[in-house]
Design a protein around this motif. Structure first.
Motif, short mmCIF file in Angstrom:
data_model
loop_
_atom_site.label_atom_id
_atom_site.label_comp_id
_atom_site.label_asym_id
_atom_site.label_seq_id
_atom_site.Cartn_x
_atom_site.Cartn_y
_atom_site.Cartn_z
N HIS A 125 0.82 -1.20 0.00
CA HIS A 125 0.00 0.00 0.00
C HIS A 125 0.86 1.26 0.00
O HIS A 125 0.53 2.25 -0.66
N VAL A 126 1.97 1.25 0.74
CA VAL A 126 2.84 2.43 0.75
C VAL A 126 3.90 2.35 -0.35
O VAL A 126 4.79 3.21 -0.43
N GLY A 127 3.84 1.31 -1.17
CA GLY A 127 4.72 1.22 -2.32
C GLY A 127 6.13 0.76 -2.03
O GLY A 127 7.06 1.14 -2.72
N LEU A 128 6.27 -0.06 -0.99
CA LEU A 128 7.63 -0.51 -0.64
C LEU A 128 7.75 -2.02 -0.64
O LEU A 128 8.68 -2.57 -0.07
N HIS A 129 6.79 -2.70 -1.30
CA HIS A 129 6.80 -4.16 -1.19
C HIS A 129 7.98 -4.76 -1.94
O HIS A 129 8.27 -5.93 -1.77
N GLY A 130 8.70 -3.97 -2.73
CA GLY A 130 9.88 -4.51 -3.40
C GLY A 130 11.11 -4.46 -2.52
O GLY A 130 12.17 -4.96 -2.91
N LYS A 131 11.02 -3.87 -1.34
CA LYS A 131 12.22 -3.68 -0.52
C LYS A 131 12.06 -4.30 0.86
O LYS A 131 12.68 -3.84 1.84
#
Ligand code: ATP
Ligand code: MG
Lengths: 222, 298
Positions: A125-131
């Motif tokens: 949701h906050v756009g950090l699922h790649g890290k």
């Protein structure tokens, strides 16, 4: 949701008070900016709401519960329903993003698979699922801020308290982050946002509570 | 429940992994303190054992001027046996005394040839009940017997036993004082070690409390860690003191025992070993409780 009655707070006995005779009512689902010059008492107000400080005088009710009379045993349970985004993030540097965001859920004793699901959803949701497996110091300031917000949101809080969440970020990042707060508010969370950022208030006008030297100087709802 | 336990163990392990030096310091302190303590206790226990072995043959010998009539003898025996301190009275007549004397002389016993048994006086050997084996009891009995003019002389030797016992008391007191001191030192160092690990993790503690951890939840892994340090330190101390025991004590004390002819050098009994480990655990627990009180306020 939040009510303050004649709340006074001073840190030292004879110093000028950080908050002076404050009366406030914030209904459930509200979105409120708390503004004011440096030293006005914005952080102090938020600290009172998550029981990091106790008022010298007055009563504070959160969700119908008088937290000034609450025993310290109950403080953890109040905090489990309150998402907090700190001025200095307060992330654990030796834990990955995933572990940082999972922290509040682990503390509440949630099941492992529930935790990983929820954490993944929130980071996405906050756009950090790649890290997921990066450490906070490997991230930019804006990304760290988003991790801090993810940690606050992962518990589906009743109240979200954010202290200068866009402190020194540029406007694009600020707007991204702002969307996160709007989203949480849309899902029913009461949001209190301490900020200097006039630009944000201009673009997204909501109720503004202005403090100066511990006193309420303006309470404006557009 | 199982989940929570696993999670708790992971937290303890993580703590230990994060500060291996501090952990070893805490374990080392407990180990050293408990080793010294155990070593001292072993000396005291063994010397005490030795002393009780020796004091078993404390006795009063009352010499008789003339061999008594059997009826008188019976009377006396009854009189003495009725005294509260006395366990047993043995009559040693002149022949028996001579026989003992000649065994004692061994190969030189032919020196006695030609002597009449009568030259040795008959005697009553009075031995004491275990709880009365002391100089005081012996003196009390002798004082009562002295009123009877038939007893010419008394011997209750082994004065040195008394001196030895006061030496043992000193050893015990010294060991106790040293032990208390060492335990406090260990407590202090363990407490401070845990304080340092808490200090190193103060951010984590603060954040935990801010996201709603109860104080018990925050404290439990540190309490467990303290107990673990204590237990490991105690185990090392057990091994260490066993090694010291093998190398120094056993031989040293055994030679002392050989002189006195009897007994056996012992290591801690199993319940004493358990007590040692329990002491370590309690030490670690108290150390962490004391330092946690300062760090975790909620
Ligand atoms: N821990 C503290 N001990 C003593 N005084 C404090 C403490 N925290 C804040 N104060 C004082 O209380 C007053 C209000 O501080 P507060 O942090 O609430 O201001 P603020 O509005 O958050 O300011 P800023 O915008 O700079 O964050 C200030 O005068 C400050 O000096
Ligand atoms: Mg502030």
């Amino acid at each position: 949701m939040i009510q303050l009655y004649n709340v006074c707070k001073s840190y030292q006995k004879d110093s000028s008070s950080a908050l002076h005779n404050l009366n406030l009512k914030i209904p459930k689902g509200d979105f409120v900016y708390i503004t004011g010059p440096s030293g006005a008492g914005k952080s102090t107000l938020l600290k009172l709401l998550y029981c990091a400080e106790k008022p010298n005088r007055g009563q504070i009710l959160v969700n119908g519960q008088n937290i000034t009379r609450m025993g310290s045993r109950h403080i953890p349970y109040l905090r489990r329903r309150t998402g907090i985004v700190f001025q200095d993030f307060k992330l654990l540097e030796n834990r990955t993003l995933f572990e940082n965001v999972a922290f509040p859920l682990e503390i509440q004793g949630k099941k492992r698979y529930e935790i990983s699901n929820k954490v993944y959803q929130t980071l996405k949701h906050v756009g950090l699922h790649g890290k997921l497996h990066k450490y906070p110091l490997q991230l930019s300031g804006g990304e760290q801020q988003r991790v801090a917000i993810a940690r606050a949101l992962v518990i589906d809080p009743l109240i979200l308290l954010a202290d200068e969440p866009t402190g020194n970020l540029d406007i694009d990042v600020t707007l991204d982050i702002f969307d996160l707060f709007k989203g949480a508010n849309a899902r029913g969370t009461t949001v209190l946002l301490a900020t200097h950022n006039r630009e944000m208030i201009r673009r997204f006008p909501r109720r503004v509570i202005a403090l100066d030297q511990g006193k309420l100087v303006e309470d404006f709802t557009p | 429940m199982l989940d929570q336990t696993v999670y708790l163990c992971r937290r303890v392990l993580r703590n230990i992994r994060q500060s291996p030096v501090l952990c070893s310091a805490a374990i080392g302190t407990v180990a050293v303190a408990l080793t010294i303590l155990t070593f001292f206790a072993l000396i005291v226990v063994n010397v005490q054992l030795l002393a009780s072995h020796w004091s078993e043959d404390i006795q009063v010998v009352a010499y008789l001027d003339n061999a008594p009539q059997p009826t008188r003898l019976k009377e006396w025996r009854k009189l003495i046996e009725d005294m509260p301190e006395v366990a047993r009275v043995t009559y040693v007549d002149s022949e028996e005394a001579m026989r003992r004397f000649s065994t004692r002389l061994g190969p030189d016993s032919d020196l006695l040839e030609g002597f009449d048994a009568e030259i040795l006086p008959a005697s009553l050997e009075i031995s004491f009940k275990a709880e009365h084996r002391s100089r005081k009891a012996a003196e009390a009995v002798v004082a009562r017997l002295k009123q009877n003019p038939d007893f010419s002389e008394f011997s209750y030797g082994q004065d040195w036993l008394e001196r030895f016992e006061s030496f043992l008391d000193m050893l015990r007191i010294g060991g106790g004082v040293l032990g208390v001191f060492l335990l406090f030192a260990a407590l202090f160092i363990v407490g401070n070690t845990i304080k340092l690990t808490l200090y190193a993790r103060r951010d984590e503690l603060e954040i935990m409390s801010l996201v709603g951890a109860t104080s018990l939840f925050i404290k439990t892994p540190f309490l467990l860690e303290g107990a673990l340090h204590g237990a490991m330190g105690a185990l090392i101390a057990l091994g260490g003191s066993f090694a010291l025991f093998q190398i120094f004590l056993q031989r040293g004390l055994a030679s002392l025992l050989l002189v006195s002819g009897g007994g056996q050098v012992v290591f801690l009994a199993w319940h004493q070993q358990l007590l040692l480990i329990a002491t370590g655990i309690i030490l670690g627990l108290i150390g962490s409780i004391l330092s946690l009180r300062k760090f975790v306020r909620i």
